[in-house]
Motif scaffolding. Sequence first.
Motif, short mmCIF file in Angstrom:
data_model
loop_
_atom_site.label_atom_id
_atom_site.label_comp_id
_atom_site.label_asym_id
_atom_site.label_seq_id
_atom_site.Cartn_x
_atom_site.Cartn_y
_atom_site.Cartn_z
N ARG A 131 13.37 5.94 15.34
CA ARG A 131 14.74 5.64 15.75
C ARG A 131 15.41 4.69 14.75
N GLY A 132 16.71 4.85 14.56
CA GLY A 132 17.37 3.96 13.62
C GLY A 132 18.76 4.42 13.26
N SER A 133 19.31 3.80 12.23
CA SER A 133 20.65 4.11 11.76
C SER A 133 20.75 5.57 11.35
N PRO A 134 21.89 6.22 11.63
CA PRO A 134 22.05 7.63 11.25
C PRO A 134 22.09 7.85 9.74
N ASN A 135 22.23 6.78 8.97
CA ASN A 135 22.43 7.00 7.54
C ASN A 135 21.51 6.21 6.64
N GLY A 136 20.31 5.88 7.12
CA GLY A 136 19.33 5.30 6.23
C GLY A 136 18.74 4.00 6.72
N TYR A 137 17.95 3.37 5.85
CA TYR A 137 17.28 2.12 6.21
C TYR A 137 16.99 1.33 4.94
N ILE A 138 16.57 0.08 5.15
CA ILE A 138 16.28 -0.84 4.06
C ILE A 138 14.86 -1.36 4.27
N ASN A 139 14.04 -1.27 3.23
CA ASN A 139 12.66 -1.75 3.31
C ASN A 139 12.43 -2.82 2.25
N LEU A 140 11.80 -3.92 2.66
CA LEU A 140 11.47 -5.01 1.76
C LEU A 140 9.96 -5.00 1.53
N GLN A 141 9.54 -4.93 0.27
CA GLN A 141 8.12 -4.95 -0.06
C GLN A 141 7.70 -6.38 -0.38
N SER A 142 6.71 -6.88 0.35
CA SER A 142 6.25 -8.25 0.17
C SER A 142 5.37 -8.38 -1.07
N LYS A 143 5.32 -9.58 -1.62
CA LYS A 143 4.41 -9.89 -2.72
C LYS A 143 2.99 -9.98 -2.18
N VAL A 144 2.01 -9.52 -2.97
CA VAL A 144 0.60 -9.58 -2.58
C VAL A 144 -0.21 -10.11 -3.76
N PRO A 145 -1.41 -10.61 -3.52
CA PRO A 145 -2.24 -11.11 -4.62
C PRO A 145 -2.66 -10.00 -5.58
N PHE A 146 -2.93 -10.37 -6.84
CA PHE A 146 -3.43 -9.44 -7.84
C PHE A 146 -4.48 -10.15 -8.69
N ALA A 147 -5.22 -9.38 -9.48
CA ALA A 147 -6.42 -9.88 -10.15
C ALA A 147 -6.12 -10.60 -11.46
N GLU A 148 -5.28 -11.61 -11.42
CA GLU A 148 -4.98 -12.43 -12.59
C GLU A 148 -4.67 -13.84 -12.15
N ASN A 149 -4.77 -14.78 -13.08
CA ASN A 149 -4.28 -16.13 -12.85
C ASN A 149 -2.87 -16.21 -13.38
#
Length: 752
Positions: free
Chosen positions: A161-179
């Motif tokens: 269910r939602g808006s008839p004309n789309g949506y907005i998604n925010l991608q969170s930051k996650v850890p990665f294998a570097e300093n």
Amino acid sequence: MSYITSRKHPRASSAAAATLVAIALPVAAQNTPANTAGTLREVQVQSTTETEYKPERVSSPKFTQPLVDTPQTVTVIRKEVLRDQAATTLTDALRNTPGITLQMGENGNTATGDAVYLRGFDAQGSIFVDGIRDVGTITRDMFNIEQVEVVKGPAGTDIGRGSPNGYINLQSKVPFAENDANATVSLGSGSLKRSTLDLNRKLNESGSAAFRLNLMAQDSGVVDRDEVKNKGWGFAPSLALGLGTPTRTYFSYLHMNRRNRPDGGFVTTRLPGWSVTSLGGTQIPAVDESNYYGWASDHDDVDSDMFTARIEHDLAPGVTVRNITRWGRTKQDLVLTAPFSSTVIAPNLADPSTWLVRLLPQGKLQRNEILANQTNITADLKLGGLEHSFSGGLEFAREKQHNGTMAANINASNGRLVGTAYQAYTSLYAPDMGRPLVTVTPNGASTNGEVTTTAAYLFDTVKLSPAWQVNAGVRWEHYRTEYLSLPATGTTTAPVNLSDSGDLFTGKVGAVYKPAANGSIYVAYATSARPPGSDFALSGTAGNSNSPNMDPQKARSAEIGTKWDVLDKRLALTAALFRTDNTNEVGTPDPVTGAVDQYGKTRVQGVEFSAIGQITPAWQLIAGLANTSAKVIEGSRTATTTGAAVRYSPKLTATLWSTYKLPFGLTVGGGVRYVDTQARSTNAAAVAFVPEVPSYTVLDAMLGYEINKNFSLQLNVFNLADKFYIARINNAGNRATIGTPRSAVVTAKLQF
């Protein structure tokens, strides 16, 4: 010329490492004698500058193909764009895509936070974080966001269910294998003070475990707005286990704390078409837009908490199962005072200093909660001699909202008698924060809404040949909505207890033709549905769109477009024609049988273009243009709405942002944003009081200098021409929020 160094992104770092290993091995074989320890000579690997603005994919596993082969309009705004623009909120980020405007609310109810209109429809309830619906009418900060994804057109198959004309998604930051670590400190106009920290650390030698911490603190005012304040802090730790292995686990937590003095807006007396009969016409002295009409006790206190656990496991090459669990809670305590420029009292018409404007103190005590679990499996398989990319899964969610009703306590000591009721007033030209206080307190009334959903979905992309592929998806969703409204203390009004449930079936299909490996031409069709009570409120009024006896609103969209990755795939170009029809919007009950005749139709159609990426290795841009027509095809049969333009839906919107990096560490950038005239009311009849929001063009600029590899400075100047414009206006046209006047912010960035 540049050389490969430590990348600040896990995919980039993996690519760099693989390149170095591939080159180093043959060099070692050629230069090291057999059975003899040797020292490799230094190897320099040349590469082009990373394409920071251009995305390849969206984060959702439901999208099985790269963006260039996805038959739908999708705009991805990466964190590098936000960095260069000094953008800190979701509202700032969304300026990079056309077709989006902002809402202020109904006559006496101020919409708070990210009140977004997307292609003519309210999308405030269609904002997601990592594919899970976000909770609360709040302002979202970008300090912990990797990228913002704007998906346009009916998307019921993706999100339910939602808006008839789309949506907005925010991608969170996650850890990665570097300093890696960086910190910023920003100072700017409006007493802006803001700092952030992004720290990532490997927890073992192999890099299979990593920890990331994002912090934010801000204390600022608002440019040219007296007494308005934005103050808050954010805390976002996350832990990753099993990086680089078949089983990867991520745990993250986010806490946001806001202690703001909100902006109820300024009176709209200077806008074209403004008039009040009691003042004898429209020509009155201009009101200072910096005037604050509230009290010092006005506040917007928000506390948000979000815990997420995500597990990914590779069952076999090309087959991955993912599970994500989210618990979230947002509490908002709001007291805000809004001026009503339609109600001005003039004791002496010849003396504007005596003129008074009506105030409406209002409040909100809202608590939102969500508990959700999603399981998804993706698989690249060959069946019947054809290549398939499957994505399927199950979703479960329980969302709750509690609203405590707040009432303004106006009496003879702090208001004036108008008719049979007391109303609050203050000077139109010189509002006084020290005037007698009108308190806003709970009156005992409340509403409670709960929406529970269970869903299953399946997507498949079939490659019929190197040139042709078909994408299709279906979704079934069962929803149940419970609603309870309790009356104010001491009243005899009966409680309202309503419920609704049903099943939603949505789907989408697209055909993609690839005349070349770097381009596509596509046609697509998609549907969505929005049942009554999607925003937690059901109505006992027959024919109301939130009445349980109403069928869900249904949207259907057709789109034809083309996408090309050009200039050695550094620049993505897109163009699309689209049409969306939303039906079942209103209803009329039969006076005898009570059966509801459901009708109402809105159509949004137009063309949209975009360009994102690099023109040269030093020249980057993100741009978009949309020409949109949003009209009521069939409106209420008791009002003059049929044929009217949809409010907050400008015909033409355009945005452009570009940066160029010079060889000696200097980066110059700038942008332009244009928003066409917006209808203030969905009414085909003449609107006498502020009929429309004027169009505007805003210019921004940026100058950055990299002093060394660890330290850089950046200057952003907003609204170079100091253009007066309206950022958002309320439905009645009484009050508005001004767009940011000419202002600047300086940011120092430390990389360590």
